[in-house]
Design a protein around this motif. Sequence first.
Motif, short mmCIF file in Angstrom:
data_model
loop_
_atom_site.label_atom_id
_atom_site.label_comp_id
_atom_site.label_asym_id
_atom_site.label_seq_id
_atom_site.Cartn_x
_atom_site.Cartn_y
_atom_site.Cartn_z
N ASN B 218 0.76 -1.35 0.26
CA ASN B 218 -0.14 0.19 0.02
C ASN B 218 1.32 1.00 -0.21
O ASN B 218 0.17 2.48 -0.93
CB ASN B 218 -0.99 -0.16 1.43
N ALA B 219 1.88 1.69 0.62
CA ALA B 219 2.88 2.39 0.84
C ALA B 219 2.75 3.07 -0.69
O ALA B 219 3.31 4.27 -1.08
CB ALA B 219 3.96 2.35 1.71
N MET B 220 3.63 1.72 -1.05
CA MET B 220 4.23 1.84 -2.49
C MET B 220 2.79 2.87 -3.51
O MET B 220 2.91 3.60 -3.97
CB MET B 220 4.95 0.67 -3.34
N ARG B 221 2.09 2.11 -3.42
CA ARG B 221 0.82 2.35 -4.70
C ARG B 221 -0.11 3.24 -4.49
O ARG B 221 -0.13 4.37 -5.14
CB ARG B 221 -0.31 1.26 -4.50
N ASP B 222 -0.10 3.72 -2.68
CA ASP B 222 0.45 5.01 -2.65
C ASP B 222 0.67 6.74 -2.81
O ASP B 222 0.94 7.40 -3.83
CB ASP B 222 -0.06 6.04 -0.87
N THR B 223 2.23 5.85 -2.56
CA THR B 223 3.52 7.26 -3.43
C THR B 223 3.28 7.26 -5.20
O THR B 223 3.62 8.44 -5.60
CB THR B 223 4.63 6.14 -2.85
N ILE B 224 2.63 5.84 -5.26
CA ILE B 224 2.71 6.34 -6.90
C ILE B 224 1.41 6.51 -7.56
O ILE B 224 1.81 7.91 -8.35
CB ILE B 224 3.14 5.08 -7.63
N SER B 225 0.32 6.65 -6.80
CA SER B 225 -0.28 7.37 -6.86
C SER B 225 -0.65 9.03 -6.45
O SER B 225 -1.78 9.76 -6.61
CB SER B 225 -1.98 6.90 -7.13
N GLY B 226 0.76 9.61 -5.75
CA GLY B 226 0.40 11.26 -5.06
C GLY B 226 0.06 11.12 -4.04
O GLY B 226 0.28 12.61 -3.82
N ASP B 227 0.09 10.60 -3.14
CA ASP B 227 -0.60 10.78 -1.45
C ASP B 227 0.91 10.30 -0.84
O ASP B 227 0.42 9.59 -0.48
CB ASP B 227 -1.87 9.50 -1.83
N PHE B 228 1.52 11.46 -0.81
CA PHE B 228 2.79 11.06 -0.38
C PHE B 228 3.06 10.90 1.15
O PHE B 228 3.38 10.07 1.48
CB PHE B 228 3.81 12.13 -0.44
N LEU B 229 1.51 11.64 1.41
CA LEU B 229 1.54 11.36 2.65
C LEU B 229 1.18 10.12 3.74
O LEU B 229 1.97 9.60 3.90
CB LEU B 229 0.84 12.68 3.41
N SER B 230 0.76 9.52 2.88
CA SER B 230 -0.07 8.22 2.93
C SER B 230 1.10 7.14 3.17
O SER B 230 1.09 6.80 3.73
CB SER B 230 -1.86 8.40 2.42
N GLY B 231 1.55 7.92 2.72
CA GLY B 231 2.51 6.69 1.82
C GLY B 231 3.99 6.49 2.72
O GLY B 231 4.08 6.13 2.91
N LEU B 232 4.29 8.04 3.00
CA LEU B 232 4.88 7.96 4.54
C LEU B 232 4.48 7.52 5.33
O LEU B 232 5.80 6.46 6.08
CB LEU B 232 5.71 9.40 4.58
N SER B 233 3.42 7.45 5.74
CA SER B 233 3.38 7.04 7.14
C SER B 233 2.68 5.69 6.97
O SER B 233 3.31 4.88 7.44
CB SER B 233 1.58 7.48 7.55
N ARG B 234 2.24 4.75 5.55
CA ARG B 234 2.68 3.34 6.03
C ARG B 234 4.06 3.19 6.06
O ARG B 234 3.66 1.82 5.96
CB ARG B 234 1.95 3.35 4.09
N GLY B 235 4.32 3.46 5.12
CA GLY B 235 6.29 3.07 4.91
C GLY B 235 6.89 3.29 5.92
O GLY B 235 7.31 1.90 6.48
N MET B 236 6.18 4.42 6.94
CA MET B 236 6.80 3.94 8.94
C MET B 236 5.95 3.14 8.94
O MET B 236 7.32 2.36 9.95
CB MET B 236 6.82 4.95 9.34
N GLU B 237 5.48 2.66 8.48
CA GLU B 237 4.82 1.47 9.55
C GLU B 237 4.76 0.38 9.18
O GLU B 237 5.47 -0.34 9.66
CB GLU B 237 2.90 1.91 9.16
N ALA B 238 5.00 0.09 7.60
CA ALA B 238 6.34 -1.06 7.37
C ALA B 238 7.60 -1.54 8.28
O ALA B 238 7.68 -2.27 9.14
CB ALA B 238 6.67 -1.17 5.89
N VAL B 239 8.11 -0.17 8.17
CA VAL B 239 9.74 0.34 8.18
C VAL B 239 9.59 -0.30 9.85
O VAL B 239 10.11 -1.05 10.22
CB VAL B 239 9.65 1.10 9.02
N PHE B 240 8.19 -0.01 11.08
CA PHE B 240 8.78 0.07 12.24
C PHE B 240 7.97 -1.82 12.36
O PHE B 240 8.62 -2.17 13.67
CB PHE B 240 7.57 0.90 12.94
N SER B 241 7.43 -2.41 11.62
CA SER B 241 6.73 -3.32 11.60
C SER B 241 8.45 -4.28 11.42
O SER B 241 7.83 -5.16 12.43
CB SER B 241 5.61 -4.14 10.74
#
Lengths: 145, 261
Positions: B218-241
């Motif tokens: 989801n982080a990647m799919r969000d980022t690529i569709s221009g939702d950088f905020l969501s992409g970043l926060s989902r990415g952080m979720e992935a990293v911290f998990s």
Amino acid sequence: MSIIKQLIFSLLSTIGFAVLFSIPKDSIFKSGVVGAIGWIGFYISSIYLKSNIAGTFFAAITVGVLGELLARYYKKPATVYIVPGIVPLVPGAGMYYTMLALVENDFFLAANKGTETFFIAAAISIGVIISTSLSKSIKRVKYKN
Amino acid sequence: MDLNDNNRKEAKQLLLLATLAGKIMLKNGAETYRVEDTIERICKSRKNIKYADAFVTPTGIFISLEYKGEMMTYLVRVKSIKIDLNKINLVNDFSREFVGSNMSIGKGLEKLKKINKIKNYNILTKTLFGSLACAFFSLLFGGTFFDFIASYLVSFVVLTTVNQISKYKMTFFINNFIGATLASVLSLLAVKIGIGKNMDIIIIGSIMSLVPGVAIANAMRDTISGDFLSGLSRGMEAVFSALAIAFGVGLVLNVYFKGLI
């Protein structure tokens, strides 16, 4: 022979993950097939290219493209097919071996494994990015016409 | 005047309906662009609404729509995220049906509430299949038949425990940490007892059920569709998990190699 073994195991494994993420009942087998094809892509390309990173990259592209195609055909969200297929590619093993090396105070090996793990994760991301943006640009072209 | 008032009420209900649809999707792990798209489609499908816009992040939904020159806004905070891809699919179908037909808003709300309550599989089935996935994964990594059994048992216990813990609504970090610690301890025990042979393969298989696959995708799919905020926060979720899992495994391995177990 070992390819058939890998195919069956990855199919069953992906089906298991599919149920864990509670995907619709009629899509379970399809997403299992997507995951199995992706894993075979990983298996073959990582042997021929001698790199887990490249293998993961091609596997992620395969899963992404197949997922988008199936999503379009069956009119379902693409996540349904992509997520179960992606999970087996996630570098759980890399994480484990990095931790193991750190615990054994072998920092050289830890850096080695850690970098590989990071790049495998990046390869998954880029694979998903490529397939998603391909499908988006196709959509846009269709809308214009 | 009376008729006018009725319509205004309807517009408000439409806003509620769109919010509920978005909330269900977001809660169950949909990408934010899909949630935004669905909300806008639902809002714009009824007449008299010329402007409708939604701003969605993984933790909240903001919607506003314009009805005859009047702005209506609604804000929802979404706290827990658990993965249920079937619900996303159902809401997706629902929005297609709602937009395409002349369904009344009350009926739509009823349908959405029903969707929210559907349980595709019960927890036992999910756990059984999830552990099966982990067990087959350990076979993929070259495990033996005994590793398969050990991995199945370990991940069954881990998944059951994580399910129980998540009822207390602690953070995902603690959930993953406890899950990974438990997985490593049980794998060690399994090898000591003699159920499994290769400790590393059993551990790798068992932590696969905790790995943040949905967050990465989801982080990647969000980022690529221009939702950088969501992409970043989902990415952080992935990293911290991932970090939580690594810490859990590392802790147990550290204790093990120091000879304390």
